[in-house]
Structures are given as structure tokens and as C-alpha cells.
Design an enzyme around this catalytic site. Sequence first.
Site, PDB file in Angstrom:
ATOM      1  N   SER A 144       0.844  -1.194   0.000  1.00 11.75           N
ATOM      2  CA  SER A 144       0.000   0.000   0.000  1.00 11.75           C
ATOM      3  C   SER A 144       0.881   1.245   0.000  1.00 11.75           C
ATOM      4  O   SER A 144       2.058   1.167   0.360  1.00 11.75           O
ATOM      5  CB  SER A 144      -0.867  -0.005   1.265  1.00 11.75           C
ATOM      6  OG  SER A 144      -1.393   1.297   1.533  1.00 11.75           O
ATOM      7  N   TYR A 157      -3.324  -0.393  10.053  1.00  9.80           N
ATOM      8  CA  TYR A 157      -3.182  -0.727   8.627  1.00  9.80           C
ATOM      9  C   TYR A 157      -1.786  -0.334   8.133  1.00  9.80           C
ATOM     10  O   TYR A 157      -1.101  -1.121   7.475  1.00  9.80           O
ATOM     11  CB  TYR A 157      -4.257   0.019   7.841  1.00  9.80           C
ATOM     12  CG  TYR A 157      -4.312  -0.272   6.376  1.00  9.80           C
ATOM     13  CD1 TYR A 157      -3.700   0.580   5.455  1.00  9.80           C
ATOM     14  CD2 TYR A 157      -4.996  -1.372   5.889  1.00  9.80           C
ATOM     15  CE1 TYR A 157      -3.761   0.334   4.089  1.00  9.80           C
ATOM     16  CE2 TYR A 157      -5.080  -1.623   4.519  1.00  9.80           C
ATOM     17  CZ  TYR A 157      -4.456  -0.764   3.638  1.00  9.80           C
ATOM     18  OH  TYR A 157      -4.517  -1.010   2.282  1.00  9.80           O
TER      19      TYR A 157
HETATM   20  P1  NAP Z   1     -11.802  -5.233  -0.440  1.00  8.75           P
HETATM   21  O1  NAP Z   1     -12.656  -4.740  -1.537  1.00  8.75           O
HETATM   22  O2  NAP Z   1     -12.172  -4.959   0.986  1.00  8.75           O
HETATM   23  O3  NAP Z   1     -11.573  -6.825  -0.626  1.00  8.75           O
HETATM   24  C1  NAP Z   1     -10.788  -7.492   0.327  1.00  8.75           C
HETATM   25  C2  NAP Z   1     -10.961  -8.976   0.090  1.00  8.75           C
HETATM   26  O4  NAP Z   1     -10.213  -9.691   1.084  1.00  8.75           O
HETATM   27  C3  NAP Z   1     -12.414  -9.404   0.226  1.00  8.75           C
HETATM   28  O5  NAP Z   1     -12.726 -10.383  -0.737  1.00  8.75           O
HETATM   29  C4  NAP Z   1     -12.440 -10.012   1.621  1.00  8.75           C
HETATM   30  O6  NAP Z   1     -13.416 -10.992   1.776  1.00  8.75           O
HETATM   31  C5  NAP Z   1     -11.074 -10.665   1.658  1.00  8.75           C
HETATM   32  N1  NAP Z   1     -10.685 -11.002   3.033  1.00  8.75           N
HETATM   33  C6  NAP Z   1     -10.658 -10.180   4.101  1.00  8.75           C
HETATM   34  N2  NAP Z   1     -10.278 -10.859   5.190  1.00  8.75           N
HETATM   35  C7  NAP Z   1     -10.062 -12.139   4.801  1.00  8.75           C
HETATM   36  C8  NAP Z   1      -9.645 -13.334   5.470  1.00  8.75           C
HETATM   37  N3  NAP Z   1      -9.384 -13.358   6.780  1.00  8.75           N
HETATM   38  N4  NAP Z   1      -9.539 -14.483   4.756  1.00  8.75           N
HETATM   39  C9  NAP Z   1      -9.828 -14.492   3.433  1.00  8.75           C
HETATM   40  N5  NAP Z   1     -10.224 -13.389   2.724  1.00  8.75           N
HETATM   41  C10 NAP Z   1     -10.333 -12.241   3.424  1.00  8.75           C
HETATM   42  O7  NAP Z   1     -10.336  -4.658  -0.613  1.00  8.75           O
HETATM   43  P2  NAP Z   1      -9.559  -4.159  -1.913  1.00  8.75           P
HETATM   44  O8  NAP Z   1      -9.691  -2.684  -2.017  1.00  8.75           O
HETATM   45  O9  NAP Z   1      -9.896  -5.035  -3.072  1.00  8.75           O
HETATM   46  O10 NAP Z   1      -8.067  -4.438  -1.425  1.00  8.75           O
HETATM   47  C11 NAP Z   1      -7.420  -5.663  -1.694  1.00  8.75           C
HETATM   48  C12 NAP Z   1      -6.010  -5.527  -1.148  1.00  8.75           C
HETATM   49  O11 NAP Z   1      -5.416  -4.331  -1.677  1.00  8.75           O
HETATM   50  C13 NAP Z   1      -5.966  -5.376   0.370  1.00  8.75           C
HETATM   51  O12 NAP Z   1      -4.810  -6.020   0.871  1.00  8.75           O
HETATM   52  C14 NAP Z   1      -5.836  -3.858   0.561  1.00  8.75           C
HETATM   53  O13 NAP Z   1      -5.205  -3.539   1.796  1.00  8.75           O
HETATM   54  C15 NAP Z   1      -4.963  -3.515  -0.596  1.00  8.75           C
HETATM   55  N6  NAP Z   1      -5.003  -2.104  -1.023  1.00  8.75           N
HETATM   56  C16 NAP Z   1      -6.187  -1.533  -1.373  1.00  8.75           C
HETATM   57  C17 NAP Z   1      -6.164  -0.207  -1.820  1.00  8.75           C
HETATM   58  C18 NAP Z   1      -7.408   0.524  -2.230  1.00  8.75           C
HETATM   59  O14 NAP Z   1      -7.318   1.768  -2.396  1.00  8.75           O
HETATM   60  N7  NAP Z   1      -8.537  -0.134  -2.410  1.00  8.75           N
HETATM   61  C19 NAP Z   1      -4.961   0.481  -1.914  1.00  8.75           C
HETATM   62  C20 NAP Z   1      -3.794  -0.167  -1.501  1.00  8.75           C
HETATM   63  C21 NAP Z   1      -3.834  -1.466  -1.075  1.00  8.75           C
HETATM   64  P3  NAP Z   1     -14.711 -10.626   2.674  1.00  8.75           P
HETATM   65  O15 NAP Z   1     -15.570  -9.773   1.828  1.00  8.75           O
HETATM   66  O16 NAP Z   1     -15.310 -11.957   3.001  1.00  8.75           O
HETATM   67  O17 NAP Z   1     -14.231  -9.898   3.917  1.00  8.75           O
HETATM   68  C1  GCO Z   2      -7.223   5.019   3.583  1.00  7.56           C
HETATM   69  C2  GCO Z   2      -7.288   4.116   2.390  1.00  7.56           C
HETATM   70  C3  GCO Z   2      -5.894   3.656   2.024  1.00  7.56           C
HETATM   71  C4  GCO Z   2      -5.977   2.782   0.802  1.00  7.56           C
HETATM   72  C5  GCO Z   2      -4.634   2.331   0.353  1.00  7.56           C
HETATM   73  C6  GCO Z   2      -3.772   3.468  -0.061  1.00  7.56           C
HETATM   74  O1  GCO Z   2      -8.107   4.922   4.454  1.00  7.56           O
HETATM   75  O2  GCO Z   2      -6.277   5.820   3.617  1.00  7.56           O
HETATM   76  O3  GCO Z   2      -8.126   3.001   2.646  1.00  7.56           O
HETATM   77  O4  GCO Z   2      -5.335   2.970   3.097  1.00  7.56           O
HETATM   78  O5  GCO Z   2      -6.729   1.652   1.071  1.00  7.56           O
HETATM   79  O6  GCO Z   2      -4.037   1.483   1.258  1.00  7.56           O
HETATM   80  O7  GCO Z   2      -2.634   2.913  -0.687  1.00  7.56           O
END
Ligand code: NAP
Ligand code: GCO
Length: 263
Positions: A144, A157
Site C-alpha cells: 500500500s 493498517y
Molecule cells: P476489499 O474490496 O475490501 O476486498 C478485500 C478482500 O479480502 C475481500 O474479498 C475479503 O473478503 C477478503 N478477506 C478479508 N479478510 C479475509 C480473510 N481473513 N480471509 C480471506 N479473505 C479475506 O479490498 P480491496 O480494495 O480489493 O483491497 C485488496 C487488497 O489491496 C488489500 O490487501 C488492501 O489492503 C490492498 N489495497 C487496497 C487499496 C485501495 O485503495 N482499495 C490500496 C492499496 C492497497 P470478505 O468480503 O469476506 O471480507
Molecule cells: C485510507 C485508504 C488507504 C488505501 C490504500 C492506499 O483509508 O487511507 O483506505 O489505506 O486503502 O491502502 O494505498
Amino acid sequence: MNMFSLNGKVALVTGASYGIGFAIACALHDAGATIVFNDIKQELVDKGLASYKEKGIEAHGYVCDVTDEAAVQEMVAKIEAEVGVIDILVNNAGIIKRIPMCEMTAEQFRQVIDVDLNAPFIVAKAVIPSMIKKGHGKIINICSMMSELGRETVSAYAAAKGGLKMLTKNIASEYGEYNIQCNGIGPGYIATPQTAPLREIQPDGSRHPFDQFIIAKTPAARWGEAEDLGGPAVFLASDASNFVNGHILYVDGGILAYIGKQP
Ligand code: NAP
Ligand code: GCO
């Protein structure tokens, strides 16, 4: 053979029923990989299987909580028996709790660390032995921007994602000699369910203040789409990155490079 081809490879993407994991899995499929994914509930796995089918992808879905080491070991054994040895692991599953640190309980902090840091360790530990036997492997940890920067309310986080950056570098260091490459992808702000609260339209119809903030802070002047992560994931999963190891590839529209527009 095209160095970006994933033909013949088995890819496990954790937490990939939707969101970033789903988009990455679709891109890996389009490059030739067989897709395996897990989610914590059967109904979500079923929903995910249907979504993949709509894209013409015959994915393999498993119910597994990635924080449960015994369940992960069992899932990996089942995948190896039913689909094949995992060549590519994407540690994508993750949660966030946006709570001011001094209002956060230790249990809430531990829950975030458990999913976002302990689980990538557990799943990587489960797949590495077979990668060593096979003579190659690719591990991609979804880090992230918070692997580099902090902000209010995301202490757990940021701590987890900072740790995941260093776990990525350590796996690269410890297992590089077995032709296993471990790298990270650091998404910027991506429009998924996880960030939906930060983009809610306000009662007066205006954009969320945080939404406006991110647009101003991002040179690309937009939120990322989950699909923006597909190409970087294919690169790190393919032979094109066989000498890239311990690297965090930020896919953030330039936000980490930019001081921000003068108000
Ligand atoms: P999301 O929409 O919340 O999806 C997260 C997924 O992880 C969901 O399918 C969730 O399933 C699953 N999950 C959570 N806890 C779990 C567990 N204990 N065992 C198995 N599956 C589990 O998140 P996203 O935005 O797609 O993010 C995916 C990854 O990218 C995460 O690691 C997040 O930190 C990272 N990320 C996101 C962003 C952003 O801006 N969106 C930016 C940087 C990094 P459930 O629905 O069942 O909980
Ligand atoms: C927040 C956001 C971020 C993004 C991502 C940024 O609350 O600031 O959720 O944490 O998920 O990780 O890279």
C-alpha cells in the site's frame, strides 16, 4: 515463448471474489494462468465463481480464512491435489479499520495485523516448499501507499503494510536462491468497496472531502481502477521479472512522487 506469458501456471489470489484481487486474477488469466482464489465465506466464493464465469473464466474457489494456519495448509494441499502446485501467489486479502489510534482497542489493532501481515506470512510459508521443489515461484504481496506514509486513523493498517513491505524483502532475501521472486505491489487510492466510504457523495451532492483531497494529490488526477493493477501483476508473475526481487512496485498515479498542488 512470450516472456509475459503465464501459460501452464497456477495462480492463487487470496480474497479475490471481488475488488483488486478479482481484477488481478482476471489479468493473470488473460496471460494464460489457471486461477485459484479463496474467500472467507462460501456465499462469497460462489459469488466470485459466478463473476469469473461471466468473464469466461473457470476459476477454482476455496473457503478459507487466511489467518487460520491449519486451514491455509489444508487449502494449499487441496489445491495441489485438485488443481496443481501453486506457481504464483498473490497475497491480496486485507482489511482496514479507520479508527483514531487512541480510540482503537488492542484487539482491533491485532485483527488488522492478523489479516494484513500475519496471513501473508502464513500463506507464503504454505506455498514456498512446493515452489522450491518445482524450482521456481512468484510471490506478490499487495502492500500500500501506507507501506511508506501514514495518515490519521489508519495506524494498524500502516503498521501492517509497512511490515508487509519488509516481509516481502525478507522472503526475497531468504528464498531468492531457489528461483523464487517475492515482490510487492503498492496500489495508490483505488476505487473498490474498501475505499467506498472515502468517496461517498455528500448530502449536498458534493464529492467527499477526502475524494477531492486524493484527486488534488494525485498527478493522474483520478482514483485508480482495480484493473490498473492487472498489468503490473502480470509483469511480476511472469518470466519478464525473473531478476526483479524484493521490489515494491507502486501503482499510484504518481501520488508518492508529488508534493501536491498549491491550494
Ligand atoms: P476489499 O474490496 O475490501 O476486498 C478485500 C478482500 O479480502 C475481500 O474479498 C475479503 O473478503 C477478503 N478477506 C478479508 N479478510 C479475509 C480473510 N481473513 N480471509 C480471506 N479473505 C479475506 O479490498 P480491496 O480494495 O480489493 O483491497 C485488496 C487488497 O489491496 C488489500 O490487501 C488492501 O489492503 C490492498 N489495497 C487496497 C487499496 C485501495 O485503495 N482499495 C490500496 C492499496 C492497497 P470478505 O468480503 O469476506 O471480507
Ligand atoms: C485510507 C485508504 C488507504 C488505501 C490504500 C492506499 O483509508 O487511507 O483506505 O489505506 O486503502 O491502502 O494505498
